[in-house]
Motif scaffolding. Structure first.
Motif, PDB file in Angstrom:
ATOM      1  N   SER A 175       0.835  -1.196   0.000  1.00  0.00           N
ATOM      2  CA  SER A 175       0.000   0.000   0.000  1.00  0.00           C
ATOM      3  C   SER A 175       0.871   1.249   0.000  1.00  0.00           C
ATOM      4  O   SER A 175       0.490   2.283  -0.535  1.00  0.00           O
ATOM      5  N   LEU A 176       2.081   1.153   0.586  1.00  0.00           N
ATOM      6  CA  LEU A 176       2.982   2.306   0.545  1.00  0.00           C
ATOM      7  C   LEU A 176       3.322   2.639  -0.902  1.00  0.00           C
ATOM      8  O   LEU A 176       3.286   3.797  -1.320  1.00  0.00           O
ATOM      9  N   GLY A 177       3.627   1.577  -1.672  1.00  0.00           N
ATOM     10  CA  GLY A 177       3.956   1.788  -3.078  1.00  0.00           C
ATOM     11  C   GLY A 177       2.794   2.398  -3.827  1.00  0.00           C
ATOM     12  O   GLY A 177       2.973   3.302  -4.644  1.00  0.00           O
ATOM     13  N   ARG A 178       1.592   1.920  -3.496  1.00  0.00           N
ATOM     14  CA  ARG A 178       0.418   2.455  -4.185  1.00  0.00           C
ATOM     15  C   ARG A 178       0.249   3.924  -3.836  1.00  0.00           C
ATOM     16  O   ARG A 178      -0.009   4.756  -4.704  1.00  0.00           O
ATOM     17  N   ALA A 179       0.416   4.250  -2.546  1.00  0.00           N
ATOM     18  CA  ALA A 179       0.286   5.643  -2.117  1.00  0.00           C
ATOM     19  C   ALA A 179       1.336   6.505  -2.808  1.00  0.00           C
ATOM     20  O   ALA A 179       1.060   7.617  -3.248  1.00  0.00           O
ATOM     21  N   GLN A 180       2.567   5.957  -2.929  1.00  0.00           N
ATOM     22  CA  GLN A 180       3.634   6.702  -3.600  1.00  0.00           C
ATOM     23  C   GLN A 180       3.269   7.002  -5.038  1.00  0.00           C
ATOM     24  O   GLN A 180       3.410   8.124  -5.514  1.00  0.00           O
ATOM     25  N   ARG A 181       2.785   5.973  -5.728  1.00  0.00           N
ATOM     26  CA  ARG A 181       2.447   6.193  -7.136  1.00  0.00           C
ATOM     27  C   ARG A 181       1.289   7.160  -7.275  1.00  0.00           C
ATOM     28  O   ARG A 181       1.225   7.945  -8.215  1.00  0.00           O
ATOM     29  N   ALA A 182       0.348   7.110  -6.299  1.00  0.00           N
ATOM     30  CA  ALA A 182      -0.779   8.041  -6.342  1.00  0.00           C
ATOM     31  C   ALA A 182      -0.296   9.473  -6.165  1.00  0.00           C
ATOM     32  O   ALA A 182      -0.702  10.374  -6.900  1.00  0.00           O
ATOM     33  N   CYS A 183       0.625   9.700  -5.210  1.00  0.00           N
ATOM     34  CA  CYS A 183       1.149  11.053  -4.980  1.00  0.00           C
ATOM     35  C   CYS A 183       1.934  11.536  -6.202  1.00  0.00           C
ATOM     36  O   CYS A 183       1.941  12.716  -6.529  1.00  0.00           O
ATOM     37  N   GLU A 184       2.610  10.594  -6.845  1.00  0.00           N
ATOM     38  CA  GLU A 184       3.383  10.915  -8.025  1.00  0.00           C
ATOM     39  C   GLU A 184       2.477  11.478  -9.125  1.00  0.00           C
ATOM     40  O   GLU A 184       2.797  12.448  -9.781  1.00  0.00           O
ATOM     41  N   GLN A 185       1.303  10.825  -9.291  1.00  0.00           N
ATOM     42  CA  GLN A 185       0.382  11.260 -10.340  1.00  0.00           C
ATOM     43  C   GLN A 185      -0.242  12.605  -9.982  1.00  0.00           C
ATOM     44  O   GLN A 185      -0.281  13.510 -10.807  1.00  0.00           O
ATOM     45  N   ASP A 186      -0.765  12.733  -8.761  1.00  0.00           N
ATOM     46  CA  ASP A 186      -1.497  13.934  -8.400  1.00  0.00           C
ATOM     47  C   ASP A 186      -1.643  13.980  -6.880  1.00  0.00           C
ATOM     48  O   ASP A 186      -2.514  13.315  -6.312  1.00  0.00           O
ATOM     49  N   ALA A 187      -0.789  14.754  -6.231  1.00  0.00           N
ATOM     50  CA  ALA A 187      -0.753  14.761  -4.766  1.00  0.00           C
ATOM     51  C   ALA A 187      -2.064  15.259  -4.171  1.00  0.00           C
ATOM     52  O   ALA A 187      -2.543  14.736  -3.178  1.00  0.00           O
ATOM     53  N   LYS A 188      -2.663  16.282  -4.812  1.00  0.00           N
ATOM     54  CA  LYS A 188      -3.888  16.856  -4.267  1.00  0.00           C
ATOM     55  C   LYS A 188      -5.013  15.829  -4.279  1.00  0.00           C
ATOM     56  O   LYS A 188      -5.733  15.646  -3.319  1.00  0.00           O
ATOM     57  N   MET A 189      -5.132  15.161  -5.428  1.00  0.00           N
ATOM     58  CA  MET A 189      -6.186  14.162  -5.578  1.00  0.00           C
ATOM     59  C   MET A 189      -5.952  13.016  -4.597  1.00  0.00           C
ATOM     60  O   MET A 189      -6.896  12.539  -3.962  1.00  0.00           O
ATOM     61  N   ALA A 190      -4.684  12.597  -4.462  1.00  0.00           N
ATOM     62  CA  ALA A 190      -4.376  11.504  -3.547  1.00  0.00           C
ATOM     63  C   ALA A 190      -4.801  11.877  -2.128  1.00  0.00           C
ATOM     64  O   ALA A 190      -5.398  11.071  -1.417  1.00  0.00           O
ATOM     65  N   ALA A 191      -4.537  13.137  -1.744  1.00  0.00           N
ATOM     66  CA  ALA A 191      -4.913  13.580  -0.405  1.00  0.00           C
ATOM     67  C   ALA A 191      -6.425  13.527  -0.235  1.00  0.00           C
ATOM     68  O   ALA A 191      -6.933  13.095   0.794  1.00  0.00           O
ATOM     69  N   LEU A 192      -7.151  13.942  -1.274  1.00  0.00           N
ATOM     70  CA  LEU A 192      -8.616  13.921  -1.187  1.00  0.00           C
ATOM     71  C   LEU A 192      -9.139  12.502  -1.041  1.00  0.00           C
ATOM     72  O   LEU A 192     -10.177  12.269  -0.458  1.00  0.00           O
ATOM     73  N   LEU A 193      -8.402  11.539  -1.596  1.00  0.00           N
ATOM     74  CA  LEU A 193      -8.855  10.155  -1.528  1.00  0.00           C
ATOM     75  C   LEU A 193      -8.347   9.455  -0.275  1.00  0.00           C
ATOM     76  O   LEU A 193      -8.440   8.246  -0.163  1.00  0.00           O
ATOM     77  N   GLY A 194      -7.763  10.209   0.651  1.00  0.00           N
ATOM     78  CA  GLY A 194      -7.413   9.615   1.932  1.00  0.00           C
ATOM     79  C   GLY A 194      -5.982   9.127   2.044  1.00  0.00           C
ATOM     80  O   GLY A 194      -5.620   8.501   3.023  1.00  0.00           O
ATOM     81  N   VAL A 195      -5.134   9.441   1.037  1.00  0.00           N
ATOM     82  CA  VAL A 195      -3.724   9.078   1.176  1.00  0.00           C
ATOM     83  C   VAL A 195      -3.057  10.150   2.046  1.00  0.00           C
ATOM     84  O   VAL A 195      -3.256  11.340   1.810  1.00  0.00           O
ATOM     85  N   ASP A 196      -2.315   9.736   3.052  1.00  0.00           N
ATOM     86  CA  ASP A 196      -1.606  10.702   3.884  1.00  0.00           C
ATOM     87  C   ASP A 196      -0.337  11.112   3.141  1.00  0.00           C
ATOM     88  O   ASP A 196       0.682  10.421   3.182  1.00  0.00           O
ATOM     89  N   VAL A 197      -0.425  12.253   2.431  1.00  0.00           N
ATOM     90  CA  VAL A 197       0.675  12.647   1.550  1.00  0.00           C
ATOM     91  C   VAL A 197       1.938  12.920   2.352  1.00  0.00           C
ATOM     92  O   VAL A 197       3.031  12.480   1.994  1.00  0.00           O
ATOM     93  N   ASN A 198       1.790  13.635   3.483  1.00  0.00           N
ATOM     94  CA  ASN A 198       2.968  13.960   4.289  1.00  0.00           C
ATOM     95  C   ASN A 198       3.702  12.698   4.724  1.00  0.00           C
ATOM     96  O   ASN A 198       4.922  12.624   4.677  1.00  0.00           O
TER      97      ASN A 198
END
Lengths: 304, 446, 305
Positions: A175-198
């Motif tokens: 899941s860390l890898g998935r979160a990383q790839r999500a932040c890579e694509q679009d950090a704002k969107m990832a944050a909205l979807l519940g990924v802890d970007v920080n």
């Protein structure tokens, strides 16, 4: 021929170390689009931490060299990770929304700080440890020159390969890898979807530092000497490796590292050892100018 | 409520202490130094380690206690306009060397004029030059020391070779450096900002490695010396009948050369300042700033971004070339060790701390960064506190690094961050740009 | 034959833009008439902005031709130019061969952006001055005359300021001339960006969603401004717009794109009634499909020529 083979072996060893550092550059660039200029100095710092721990374990606690090295390596990974965690928190986290050059300038400041911090606390001179674990395998003998492969070199290549494999698994499957790839694509969107970007960014820095610490410890093991200004040139070369391999790509970083290691040793052997750094810097400039997406990276389409 | 706050502060301080302890564990707690057998031995420094931990605890504790938990938004500070400041500074700079000689006598004044006067002014000139590339055009140049080196080596090589004096060679040094800026700038025009920065760094390192290894021409690490020095319009600063002192009927003093060099550098720096200020209000300067703001919008307005970037690069390099020539004249020798990456980083720090685009800010930053560490060197009692091998220069770069990080985090637009428009419609209270507008324009004000 | 085919200012022939496997613009041909307001509409992702980027030189199209002339667009001249290797003959321009800044300066085509691209930190007046930078730069003798502050430069600068002030008056922003553009309200920023494009003295003004984010009153004001620009006769307008009330009110000619292809082309009234357009915007009911298919095919045949 023998010399060529020997330089090939040396180049792969050196290249593995560059590759380990390059992963740190490529991951951070992938996730927040920043050239982490201080990463080379984090590598140098980790080598110092490993050196001090090694001396502490062997001199004060009387451990044998091999177990002491393993303990020092693991502890250096943890302490360097803590350093990079603190660095990200203090120097970069606030800057994610700032103007585009701010993180790079902050990283240059951090790099200057780290190099001089180590100079002030440990002195500017070379620190060398007695050679350890020097057994070699003779690959050819009887020729004009014996080609040798040391256990250290095997260890370095094996560790690099194993870490790359483990790492690849993390990025692809967890899941860390998935979160990383999500932040890579679009950090704002990832944050909205519940990924802890920080948290994801902090973990990226922590992993990058741990790998740099492995590189730092292996560098110390192989070359037996480190000084406080050793962060800059290996750092730039590892960055070159990341760019050459295609920044953002993990296998690219290792491939780039191997290429840079080989180019450097072979250039040093056959052209001029005085100008061996020129080779690496030229590769950097030429790659960025003519193929900025590198060997394995994705092309960067300009958004209008 | 206060008890709760106190507890929270204690908890935060505890964490901060743990982190600092982890960070400083081997690197501060021990120092590795070679012993008599040339083997590394550890010297424990636990008191220092404990001091760091205690400092972290107290700092964090009081910060949490006083911060009140939530960040307050502070209104942007408006810097008062001080119209008398410029002339006052100018007057101060003009009388400085003469005042120092009068106060300290010609021997003691030498160091004050050279180290604090000439050296700082050269850095101010460098800062103003790099400010064009970085502050106005927004192109991060990490290889500025290379152009500085081109200027210095150009003088050191050409002066004995051509027999020309520095008056002729000064523009040559500048133009050569500008030509190099043009050549390095050309292939990297299409790169995005951070890549461009890295490539300039690579080019600068290549230049430095060539300077180290091209022994036949540059004499490698040893460097070049013995080239002709400064002269006063043909009169050399030497004792004897043909020197400057004899010609004007003065007693010979070493400080005369330093005073002349000081005024030379001052005039050139002021000229550079004037050119920068004026260019900013011309189409070229405006295009630089527009490029910094939005390159794509520039292209959509028909600006040739290639030429705009090249001029910014070349003009910045031109100033560095001039500064390099002055450096060679001041030092009397040039070697590659003066043009390392940390030199580029120091000049960049001057621009960044000065606040991109502000001339006065850059000058103040140069005085502070270069002058402060020199002053520290003077304070001999520090050596008794910190030990005999205390070198303030090391602490200078350490602090410079921290200051750059702090600047980016807290004031990314610079210390003096109010930007005056280059052309105004309304009648400004005391804007620096109004005198350049034609008189008729002010009447248009709404 | 319709007016925009008789006297076009811009003619796009078989334009295709491909990104890897994605066909963003697929064999699109249309003409924009001189003195017209031509609207380019279509659902999101139809390829409108990509087409704009091809026109203004930000993208190099994969294939196709874009002919433009501020004077008169002549088929014979376009043919000669196409066979030669040249970009232009001074009057007729082949935009797909030119760099972005040449298109603005030589062909006189100006554009705005979907997400406003003002120089945020610079004042409104400075934004309009930068649009006149080329002429000013020549007047400043590439900085040398300007550095000396000669009268010829002062006169040129004053003229540029007056022109900019004229536009600030027209968009009602004179009072905020010295404020940073980024501090202006959204609607003012939109208008300022249009004024800035107009300061480059364009023959064709390309606007990418100028009414996006505006309220009804602001949209109305914008429509008036655009009509005013057209009625002066110096500048034709090509705009991408989603706000149909604006499109129907001011445009003379509407081109509809969907999935990178042109599906309709005509006067606003014609396009409004077109079944293919209605289908593209509203989706298609099952039982309507054959009719729409037939209409689409008819369009394809009609526009293929």
């Amino acid at each position: 021929m023998e010399i060529f083979l020997q330089q090939l072996i040396n180049g792969v060893t050196l290249g593995s170390i560059y590759g380990l550092i390059a992963i740190g550059y490529t991951m951070v660039f992938g996730i927040i689009g920043m050239v982490n200029f201080a990463h080379g100095d984090v590598f140098m710092l980790s080598a110092f931490i490993a050196l001090l721990l090694l001396l502490l374990l062997t001199q004060m606690l009387g451990l044998a060299a091999a177990p002491a090295f393993v303990v020092a390596l693991v502890a250096a990974m943890a302490l360097t990770a803590l350093w990079n965690f603190a660095i990200e928190r203090v120097a970069y986290r606030r800057l994610r929304g700032s103007f585009r050059l701010a993180p790079l300038i902050s990283a240059i400041g951090m790099s200057t700080f780290l190099a001089n911090f180590v100079t002030v606390t440990q002195g500017p001179n070379n620190k060398s440890i007695p050679p350890m674990w020097d057994e070699v395998i003779k690959i050819t003998s009887g020729g004009a020159y014996d080609v040798t492969l040391s256990y250290k070199q095997i260890l370095i290549v094996v560790v690099t390969g194993a870490l790359l494999a483990a790492f690849w698994f993390v990025v692809q499957k967890t899941s860390l890898g998935r979160a990383q790839r999500a932040c890579e694509q679009d950090a704002k969107m990832a944050a909205l979807l519940g990924v802890d970007v920080n948290r994801t960014v902090a973990l990226t820095f922590v992993i990058g530092a741990a790998l740099a610490a492995v590189a730092g410890s292996l560098y110390l093991l192989q070359y037996g000497v480190v000084k406080s200004s050793d962060g800059f040139v290996p750092g730039v070369k590892a960055f070159t490796a990341a760019v050459l391999g295609g920044i953002g790509s993990l296998p690219g970083a290792v491939l780039g590292g191997l290429l840079i290691g080989l180019i450097e040793t072979l250039w040093g052997q056959y052209f001029s050892s005085d100008y061996k750094d020129v080779a690496a810097f030229s590769v950097l400039a030429i790659t960025l100018i003519f193929m900025p997406s590198g060997l394995m990276g994705r092309p960067d389409v300009e958004k209008v | 409520m206060p008890a709760e706050k106190m507890l929270r502060a204690l908890r935060e301080a505890g964490w901060a202490t743990l982190v600092v302890a982890g960070l400083s564990f081997p690197i501060i707690a021990y120092r590795a130094e070679p012993d008599f057998n040339n083997l590394l031995a550890l010297q424990p420094r636990w008191p220092l380690f404990l001091q760091f931990c205690a400092a972290a605890f107290l700092l964090r504790f009081f910060l949490s206690l006083w911060s009140g938990g939530e960040a307050k938004v502070k209104p942007a500070r408006v810097w008062p306009k001080l119209p008398w400041l410029g002339p006052l500074l100018l007057a101060g700079l003009t009388v400085y060397p003469l005042a120092v000689v009068a106060l300290l006598g010609p021997q003691a004044a030498l160091k004050w004029i050279d180290t604090y006067g000439v050296q700082i002014l050269i850095y101010v000139l460098l800062g103003w030059g790099l400010n064009i590339t970085v502050g106005l055009a927004g192109l991060l140049d990490l290889g500025y020391a290379a152009f500085y080196a081109v200027g210095a080596y150009a003088y050191a090589l050409l002066a004995p070779l051509t027999g020309l004096g520095f008056w002729a060679l000064l523009p040559v040094c500048g133009l050569l450096a500008a030509f190099w800026g043009f050549c390095i700038g050309f292939p990297i025009l299409r790169l995005r900002g951070d890549y461009l920065a890295i490539v300039t760094l690579a080019f600068a390192e290549i230049v430095r490695i060539v300077l180290i290894n091209w022994d036949v021409v540059t004499h490698g690490e040893a460097g070049l010396f013995g080239f002709p020095g400064l002269n006063f319009f043909g009169l050399p600063f030497i004792p004897g009948p043909r020197g400057f002192a004899a010609h004007f009927g003065l007693p010979f003093q070493g400080v005369q050369k330093q005073i002349f060099l000081y005024y030379l550098v001052l005039v050139l720096a002021l000229l550079a300042n004037l050119v920068s200020l004026r260019l900013r209000r011309l189409p070229l300067g405006r295009a630089w700033e527009a490029l910094r703001e939005d390159e794509i919008a520039c292209r959509a307005l028909g600006l040739d971004t290639r030429n705009i970037k090249l001029t910014a690069f070349a003009l910045g390099a031109f100033f560095a070339g001039i500064a390099g020539c002055l450096f060679a004249l001041r030092q009397g020798f040039v070697s590659p060790s003066a043009f390392t990456f940390s030199e580029s980083a120091l000049i960049l720090a001057i621009v960044v701390l000065g606040g991109g685009g502000s001339q006065l800010g850059v000058a103040v930053a140069a005085v502070f960064l270069v002058g402060a560490s020199e002053l520290l060197r003077e304070l001999t009692f520090l050596k008794s506190v910190f030990g005999p091998d205390f070198d303030p220069a090391q602490y200078r770069m350490l602090l410079v690094g921290l200051a750059m990080v702090a600047m980016m985090n807290f004031r990314p637009r610079g210390l003096v961050s109010t930007r005056a428009p280059t052309v105004r419609l309304s009648n400004p209270s005391s804007g620096p740009s109004d005198h350049l507008l034609p008189q008729g324009e002010k009447g248009v004000a709404s | 034959m319709t007016r925009w085919l008789q006297d076009p200012i811009l003619r796009v022939d078989h334009l295709t833009m491909r990104f890897g496997g994605l066909l963003a613009v697929n064999n699109v041909s249309f003409a924009a008439g001189r003195g017209d307001i031509t609207a380019l509409i279509g659902p999101n992702g139809a390829g409108k902005t990509t087409l704009f980027n091809c026109l203004t030189g930000f993208y190099k199209p994969t294939s196709g031709r874009i002919a433009f002339s501020a004077g008169r667009l002549d088929d014979a001249k376009i043919g000669t130019l196409t066979r030669s290797a040249r970009k232009h003959d001074g009057e007729t321009f082949l935009l797909e061969r030119m760099a972005d800044h040449e298109i603005v300066r030589k062909a006189r085509l100006a554009r705005t952006f979907q997400n406003i691209r003002l120089f945020q930190g610079m004042s409104a007046l400075e934004n309009l001055m930068i649009a006149q930078n080329e002429a000013l730069s020549r007047a400043a003798g590439f900085s040398f005359i300007g550095l000396l502050g000669l009268p010829s430069w002062r006169r040129a600068e004053q003229a540029a300021v007056e022109r900019a002030v004229g536009w600030l008056d027209r968009i009602g922003l004179r009072k905020r001339a010295d404020d940073p553009a980024g501090s202006l309200p959204y609607g003012d920023q939109r208008r300022l960006e249009i004024a800035r494009a107009m300061c480059t003295n364009p023959a064709l003004l390309c606007l990418d969603e100028p009414a996006a984010g505006l309220n009804a009153a602001e949209s109305h004001g914008l429509a008036e401004l655009l009509r005013g620009i057209r009625d002066e006769g110096e500048t034709s307008i090509l705009l991408i717009e989603h706000d149909m009330s604006v499109v129907m009110r001011i445009s003379d000619h509407v081109v509809v794109l969907d999935y990178g292809q042109k599906i309709a082309d005509g006067s606003p009234a014609e396009v409004r009634e077109d079944p293919a357009v209605i289908a593209a915007y509203l989706g298609v009911e099952e039982h309507d499909e054959p009719a729409v298919e037939a209409a689409l095919q008819g369009q394809a045949l009609g526009s293929g020529a």
